[in-house]
Design an enzyme around this catalytic site. Structure first.
Site, PDB file in Angstrom:
ATOM      1  N   THR A  11      24.237  45.581  23.724  1.00  0.00           N
ATOM      2  CA  THR A  11      23.514  46.609  24.479  1.00  0.00           C
ATOM      3  C   THR A  11      24.184  47.977  24.357  1.00  0.00           C
ATOM      4  O   THR A  11      23.555  48.965  23.957  1.00  0.00           O
ATOM      5  CB  THR A  11      23.439  46.193  25.968  1.00  0.00           C
ATOM      6  OG1 THR A  11      22.909  44.875  26.025  1.00  0.00           O
ATOM      7  CG2 THR A  11      22.564  47.119  26.769  1.00  0.00           C
ATOM      8  N   VAL A  12      25.472  48.040  24.683  1.00  0.00           N
ATOM      9  CA  VAL A  12      26.137  49.351  24.699  1.00  0.00           C
ATOM     10  C   VAL A  12      26.394  49.857  23.277  1.00  0.00           C
ATOM     11  O   VAL A  12      26.156  51.039  22.971  1.00  0.00           O
ATOM     12  CB  VAL A  12      27.444  49.298  25.530  1.00  0.00           C
ATOM     13  CG1 VAL A  12      28.101  50.673  25.574  1.00  0.00           C
ATOM     14  CG2 VAL A  12      27.165  48.806  26.955  1.00  0.00           C
ATOM     15  N   LYS A 100      35.892  47.220  30.835  1.00  0.00           N
ATOM     16  CA  LYS A 100      36.810  47.323  31.986  1.00  0.00           C
ATOM     17  C   LYS A 100      37.818  46.190  32.053  1.00  0.00           C
ATOM     18  O   LYS A 100      38.930  46.361  32.533  1.00  0.00           O
ATOM     19  CB  LYS A 100      36.038  47.412  33.314  1.00  0.00           C
ATOM     20  CG  LYS A 100      35.117  46.232  33.588  1.00  0.00           C
ATOM     21  CD  LYS A 100      33.703  46.590  33.331  1.00  0.00           C
ATOM     22  CE  LYS A 100      32.840  45.377  33.149  1.00  0.00           C
ATOM     23  NZ  LYS A 100      31.443  45.676  33.006  1.00  0.00           N
ATOM     24  N   VAL A 127      34.097  52.432  33.989  1.00  0.00           N
ATOM     25  CA  VAL A 127      33.835  52.478  35.433  1.00  0.00           C
ATOM     26  C   VAL A 127      32.630  53.369  35.683  1.00  0.00           C
ATOM     27  O   VAL A 127      32.582  54.510  35.216  1.00  0.00           O
ATOM     28  CB  VAL A 127      35.043  53.049  36.216  1.00  0.00           C
ATOM     29  CG1 VAL A 127      34.751  53.066  37.716  1.00  0.00           C
ATOM     30  CG2 VAL A 127      36.308  52.261  35.941  1.00  0.00           C
ATOM     31  N   GLY A 129      29.640  53.190  34.528  1.00  0.00           N
ATOM     32  CA  GLY A 129      28.700  53.353  33.410  1.00  0.00           C
ATOM     33  C   GLY A 129      28.586  54.805  32.979  1.00  0.00           C
ATOM     34  O   GLY A 129      29.550  55.409  32.506  1.00  0.00           O
ATOM     35  N   GLY A 182      17.411  40.993  33.645  1.00  0.00           N
ATOM     36  CA  GLY A 182      18.480  41.281  32.684  1.00  0.00           C
ATOM     37  C   GLY A 182      19.666  42.011  33.297  1.00  0.00           C
ATOM     38  O   GLY A 182      20.582  42.426  32.591  1.00  0.00           O
ATOM     39  N   ASP A 196      34.321  42.006  38.693  1.00  0.00           N
ATOM     40  CA  ASP A 196      33.995  43.246  37.973  1.00  0.00           C
ATOM     41  C   ASP A 196      34.364  44.472  38.825  1.00  0.00           C
ATOM     42  O   ASP A 196      35.001  45.406  38.349  1.00  0.00           O
ATOM     43  CB  ASP A 196      32.492  43.225  37.639  1.00  0.00           C
ATOM     44  CG  ASP A 196      32.037  44.457  36.898  1.00  0.00           C
ATOM     45  OD1 ASP A 196      32.249  44.524  35.675  1.00  0.00           O
ATOM     46  OD2 ASP A 196      31.481  45.374  37.539  1.00  0.00           O
ATOM     47  N   LYS A 200      37.297  47.477  38.254  1.00  0.00           N
ATOM     48  CA  LYS A 200      36.940  48.906  38.265  1.00  0.00           C
ATOM     49  C   LYS A 200      37.759  49.671  39.312  1.00  0.00           C
ATOM     50  O   LYS A 200      38.237  50.768  39.045  1.00  0.00           O
ATOM     51  CB  LYS A 200      35.440  49.062  38.503  1.00  0.00           C
ATOM     52  CG  LYS A 200      34.610  48.622  37.287  1.00  0.00           C
ATOM     53  CD  LYS A 200      33.147  48.511  37.626  1.00  0.00           C
ATOM     54  CE  LYS A 200      32.300  48.187  36.398  1.00  0.00           C
ATOM     55  NZ  LYS A 200      30.919  47.817  36.752  1.00  0.00           N
TER      56      LYS A 200
HETATM   57  N1  HSE Z   1      27.839  43.934  35.179  1.00  0.00           N
HETATM   58  C1  HSE Z   1      28.138  45.314  35.405  1.00  0.00           C
HETATM   59  C2  HSE Z   1      27.304  45.819  36.583  1.00  0.00           C
HETATM   60  C3  HSE Z   1      27.847  46.101  34.168  1.00  0.00           C
HETATM   61  O1  HSE Z   1      26.381  45.124  36.995  1.00  0.00           O
HETATM   62  O2  HSE Z   1      27.611  46.877  37.112  1.00  0.00           O
HETATM   63  C4  HSE Z   1      28.426  47.491  34.165  1.00  0.00           C
HETATM   64  O3  HSE Z   1      29.819  47.488  34.212  1.00  0.00           O
END
Ligand code: HSE
Length: 407
Positions: A11-12, A100, A127, A129, A182, A196, A200
């Protein structure tokens, strides 16, 4: 022309290639050079697509090519991202990453290697996005003593909690919806268990403090125990529950945590909904400032990676000081922090209020119709105090930390 490689065409990574193509001219103007993606490292082939001939499967092709000035890492995870990034920096190539997990686990070492080789290791996209927050902490807020960083740092869990809040859905139903859209992965553990967010807030804390932070020292609680019943009470109270990553620096001590927190309508993060992120930064001169935007997603995240590329490529042969040192910061246990507590208890308020107040002190009682339970909101106390008192109360069904005063 500057030649670069992209590792990971997911994706990125595909977003980075798209941004470089769509904004080609303005990027060339800003860096003074056209950027050409020479290689894309991926396990797949992508036959019949415009990038088909750029695909390589062997990292050493990138590592050994002296033409490659910069590598973008958008593979995620630690293996092989860590050895590939390390080798790229050692080969004198700049690196920009959105990963991250990599930055939180190996950032200190990678920053040191980048400095030694006079290149840059940048990670704005790791961090928030597409939200610019890492570079502003270094540049625009350079003259501030940072007192607090508190953020909604995970879009997936924010989407789930927003759904539960707005529609009364259960956690399981909201998670399934997030997966169908998604946002959440098939294995959602990293998001819903708070890992996650923990990574961050660990990165942001390291930047604010200038020292390494071990993310394993940060208390982390996810959202899997938050229920639709909690949101029924929250609705009645005019509050909501958000997953916060927070670090608070006071009297030389740093407290950091990841946990669901009940916040009121006056809180600036209250209206950060759906998959958006919001990050509050409190400085000793600035007061409170808030960063808001798309915390995930292809193009927003890719945009932050490309901004890092421009910054690095504008600085050939120069290491931009942006990072932290290898002195590990002591992150204090959550026990010393103060909160109010939202507690759901079995039984009827009429019968139990006296007993509950004898233990928890003065409380506000919240009762909903047709329930075999009630809830209370305590006054402010430390986490240690709450833990001690809670041991003396039977029938506790839920406990959520609450910060209802506006920031
Ligand atoms: N899984 C992460 C989120 C992706 O939902 O924020 C972006 O870091």
């Amino acid at each position: 022309m500057i030649k670069v490689a992209v590792m990971g065409y997911g994706t990125v990574g595909s977003g980075v290639v798209e941004v470089l193509e769509k904004n080609k001219e303005l990027i060339a103007k800003k860096t003074g050079h056209e950027i050409f993606v020479k290689y894309i490292l991926d396990l797949r082939e992508f036959p019949g697509t415009p990038i088909e001939h750029k695909i390589v499967h062997d990292f050493s092709v990138i590592e050994k090519d002296p033409e490659i000035a910069m590598v973008v890492e958008t593979m995620g995870g630690l293996n092989p991202a860590y050895p590939f990034v390390k080798a790229s920096l050692e080969a004198g190539k700049h690196v920009a990453t959105s990963n991250k997990a990599l930055v939180a686990a190996h950032g200190t070492e990678l920053l040191r290697i980048a400095a030694e080789h006079k290149v840059n290791f940048f990670f704005e996209a790791s961090v928030g996005g597409g939200i610019p927050v890492i570079r502003p902490l270094y540049t625009s807020l350079a003259g501030e003593e940072i007192e607090e960083i508190t953020g909604i740092l995970n879009g997936t869990t924010n989407y789930i909690l927003t759904k539960m809040d707005k529609t009364g859905e259960t956690f399981e139903a909201a998670l399934r919806e997030a997966q169908d859209l998604g946002y959440a992965e098939r294995n959602p553990e990293a998001d819903v268990e708070g890992h996650d967010t923990c990574r961050k807030i660990s990165i942001l804390t390291a930047i604010a403090a200038g020292h390494e932070v071990n993310y394993e020292h940060i208390y982390t609680e996810g959202i899997t125990k938050i229920t639709d019943v909690d949101f029924e009470y929250a609705q009645a109270m005019g509050t909501s529950v958000k997953l916060l990553g927070s670090s608070r620096m006071k009297n030389g001590k740093v407290h950091a945590f990841t946990a669901p927190v009940m916040i009121g309508k006056d809180h600036p993060l209250y209206s950060v909904s759906d998959a958006y992120n919001g990050i509050l930064v409190k400085g000793n001169m600035l007061g409170t400032s808030m960063f808001y935007g798309s915390g995930a997603g292809k193009l927003p995240t890719a945009s932050a990676v490309v901004a890092d590329m421009i910054e690095a490529l504008k600085n050939p042969g120069h290491h931009v000081e942006m990072g932290w040192d290898d002195q590990t910061l002591t992150v204090s246990d959550l026990g010393g922090l103060s909160f109010r507590y939202f507690v759901r208890l079995k039984g009827l308020a009429d019968q139990r209020r006296k007993e509950v107040e004898e233990v928890l002190g003065k409380v506000e009682v919240i009762e909903l119709e047709h329930k075999d339970e009630f809830a209370v909101l305590t006054e402010t106390m430390t986490e240690d105090e709450y833990r001690e008192k809670a041991k003396r109360l039977s029938g506790i069904r839920q406990r959520i930390r609450a910060e209802l005063e506006s920031v």
